[in-house]
Design an enzyme around this catalytic site. Structure first.
Site, PDB file in Angstrom:
ATOM      1  CG  ASP A 226      67.194-109.767  57.639  1.00 32.82           C
ATOM      2  OD1 ASP A 226      67.627-110.482  56.721  1.00 32.82           O
ATOM      3  OD2 ASP A 226      67.272-108.527  57.632  1.00 32.82           O
ATOM      4  CB  ILE A 228      69.561-110.885  54.152  1.00 28.83           C
ATOM      5  CG1 ILE A 228      70.051-110.247  52.855  1.00 28.83           C
ATOM      6  CG2 ILE A 228      70.408-110.419  55.307  1.00 28.83           C
ATOM      7  CD1 ILE A 228      69.926-108.723  52.819  1.00 28.83           C
ATOM      8  CE  LYS A 268      73.597-107.369  52.453  1.00 25.09           C
ATOM      9  NZ  LYS A 268      74.371-106.138  52.373  1.00 25.09           N
TER      10      LYS A 268
HETATM   11  C1  LIG Z   1      70.674-107.936  58.088  1.00 25.27           C
HETATM   12  C2  LIG Z   1      70.356-107.083  56.884  1.00 25.27           C
HETATM   13  N1  LIG Z   1      69.083-106.891  56.539  1.00 25.27           N
HETATM   14  C3  LIG Z   1      68.774-106.119  55.491  1.00 25.27           C
HETATM   15  C4  LIG Z   1      69.736-105.519  54.713  1.00 25.27           C
HETATM   16  C5  LIG Z   1      69.333-104.692  53.517  1.00 25.27           C
HETATM   17  O1  LIG Z   1      69.484-105.451  52.339  1.00 25.27           O
HETATM   18  P1  LIG Z   1      68.916-105.052  50.919  1.00 25.27           P
HETATM   19  O2  LIG Z   1      70.070-104.587  50.098  1.00 25.27           O
HETATM   20  O3  LIG Z   1      68.337-106.310  50.332  1.00 25.27           O
HETATM   21  O4  LIG Z   1      67.893-103.997  51.098  1.00 25.27           O
HETATM   22  C6  LIG Z   1      71.081-105.704  55.023  1.00 25.27           C
HETATM   23  C7  LIG Z   1      72.136-105.074  54.239  1.00 25.27           C
HETATM   24  O5  LIG Z   1      73.283-104.962  54.604  1.00 25.27           O
HETATM   25  C8  LIG Z   1      71.405-106.519  56.149  1.00 25.27           C
HETATM   26  O6  LIG Z   1      72.672-106.745  56.503  1.00 25.27           O
END
Ligand SMILES: Cc1ncc(COP(=O)(O)O)c(C=O)c1O
Length: 487
Positions: A226, A228, A268
């Site tokens: 992940d 993100i 993010k």
């Molecule tokens: C590691 C991680 N994965 C997924 C998500 C979910 O993100 P999204 O807003 O794109 O659904 C978050 C949100 O805080 C996160 O920190």
């Protein structure tokens, strides 16, 4: 009358992570209307570069596709779950740019989802049957209990990481978790990591990434990375994507290549969690095809896709945005870390993310998770800060907290740090006073619970005849470091 899913308790909503949000909602801080309210520091939201998005929108009003009749109609009617080709192209190029173009991504391997939440769940549906397990390094993002387990029926087995090596993933921790799953009769289907990590704010080292590849190769399982927070890395060491490691190790188009999947989102890096833009990138055609079909349960609006394809195709904008956003995150992180340091609080050394992993072990009344909860409640209700306790992230050591710094103004952060600093001061005063009020001698239970160094704290000197003795806080006299028994 309802389904087991609707009534089961595995959503994770009762975690202190979400409870803190609820408390904040009841009494939110506002500098004018509610100056004593709770400051939200439990939300990993990036508001630091919103002005850059706003100014781009101002200069590109047509990107909202409202005033242009033919584009508006086209978008309003578009319902293909493969997504807008222009947007997929722009998104893979943005992902490459974040990785300094060391790797490229094929838009045909990209599946659009409603945020990373949906991407992670969709991957779970594709890779694990109910009752099968994924291994996750702790501490991990509290939302994973909901995203990975709730509707899919998959299980999470923790890979216990410890503060002794900065919560790094080790070979033995991976093997122990695998063994633990087997002891529980759970079939392990893969490992899921966040790189950079939420809640640690650190990116994975090359050594950890190679370890992960070796591990999933030897066990014949999947790896979900992940990524993100990949665009939030504000200082060295930089970010290395798992795809880059596979490429450098000559593993492209091999079996293991097909078992590595990336999750991404613009929640993010661009600070757009409300737009729900996420993606799965997989090298396995079957996963891509299945996930694409599943994505019809959580598509991104075509108008949003259009707007962002315009924005992300503007290379001058993306370059400037990424650079400026990193700079602002770095400044903000330094500001918080310095304020915490002044209050005698240390953080794990971090280089990414929208939060710090803060060590408050010295403030616990006891080194237990009960002690952590007690401190957390004080911080939420008495100090007025919603932070996330490590236990909500499944950290195996009590006393760590995730504290977010990018979802508020500078002034609010200053106030939050002032509140925390006064709290630490008052705690220190209180414990000094109670130590003075309650002589330790004759209280063996209290003596036993004190760390060794306390006994060497000098309280004052006393003269007996010509000799000068040190009186320790356990009321013992010491001469030349030897206990004096006659007094
Ligand atoms: C590691 C991680 N994965 C997924 C998500 C979910 O993100 P999204 O807003 O794109 O659904 C978050 C949100 O805080 C996160 O920190």
């Amino acid at each position: 009358m309802l389904s087991a899913k609707a009534t089961c308790n595995s959503h994770g909503q009762d975690s202190s992570y979400f409870l803190g949000w609820e408390e904040y909602e009841k009494n939110p801080y506002h500098h004018l209307h509610n100056p004593n309210g709770i400051i939200q520091m439990g939300l990993a939201e990036n508001q630091l570069s919103f002005d850059l998005l706003e100014s781009w929108l101002k200069n590109n009003p047509d990107s909202a596709a409202i005033n242009h009749h033919s584009i508006f109609k086209q978008l309003a009617l578009f319902q293909d779950y493969h997504g807008l080709p222009a947007f997929k192209n722009a998104l893979v190029e943005f992902m490459s740019e974040i990785r300094e173009n060391k790797v490229t991504f094929d838009p045909n391997n990209l599946v659009l989802t409603a945020g990373a939440t949906s991407a992670n769940e969709t991957l779970m549906f594709c890779l694990a049957d109910p009752g099968e397990a994924f291994l996750l390094p702790t501490p991990y993002y509290p939302g994973f209990d909901r995203d990975l387990k709730w509707r899919t029926g998959a299980e999470i087995v923790p890979i216990h990481c410890s503060s002794s090596n900065g919560f790094r993933i080790t070979k033995s921790a991976l093997q122990e978790a695998y063994q633990q799953a087997q002891n529980q009769n759970l079939k392990v289907k893969g490992v899921l990591v966040t790189n950079p990590s939420n809640p640690l704010g650190t990116s994975l080292s090359l050594h950890e990434l190679e370890l992960l590849i070796d591990f999933i190769s030897s066990k014949n399982i999947h790896l979900i990375s992940d990524e993100i927070y990949s665009g939030t890395v504000y200082c060295s060491p930089g970010f290395v994507s798992i795809m880059e490691v596979l490429k450098n190790k000559g593993l492209m188009n091999t079996e293991v290549w097909k078992r590595v999947h990336i999750v991404y989102s613009l929640s993010k890096d661009l600070g757009l969690p409300g737009f729900r833009i996420g993606a799965i990138y997989s090298n396995d055609d079957i996963v891509v095809s299945a996930a694409t079909k599943m994505s019809s349960f959580g598509l991104i609006s075509s108008q949003t896709q259009y707007l962002l394809s315009e924005m992300l195709s503007d290379k001058k904008f993306t370059k400037n945005y990424l650079r400026e956003n990193r700079k602002r995150l770095k400044q903000r992180h330094e500001m918080m870390e310095k304020a915490l340091q002044k209050a005698g609080i240390r953080c794990l050394k971090s280089n990414a993310g929208l939060f710090s992993w803060v060590d408050m072990r010295h403030l616990l009344s006891s080194p237990t998770f009960e002690g952590e909860m007690e401190l957390w409640k004080k911080i939420v209700y008495d100090v007025g800060l919603n932070i996330s306790p490590g236990s909500s992230c499944h950290c195996s050591e009590p006393g760590w907290f995730r504290v977010c710094f990018a979802n508020m103004s500078k002034e609010t952060l200053v106030l939050a740090m002032q509140r925390l600093s006064s709290f630490v001061d008052s705690m220190t005063k209180e414990s000094n006073q109670s130590r003075r009020r309650q002589p330790l001698i004759g209280n063996p239970r209290r003596l036993k619970s004190l760390p060794k160094w306390v006994f060497f704290t000098i309280v004052h000197y006393r003269k007996v005849g010509e000799e000068r003795y040190v009186v320790r806080c356990d009321d013992q006299l010491v001469s030349n470091n030897k206990r004096v028994d006659f007094l």
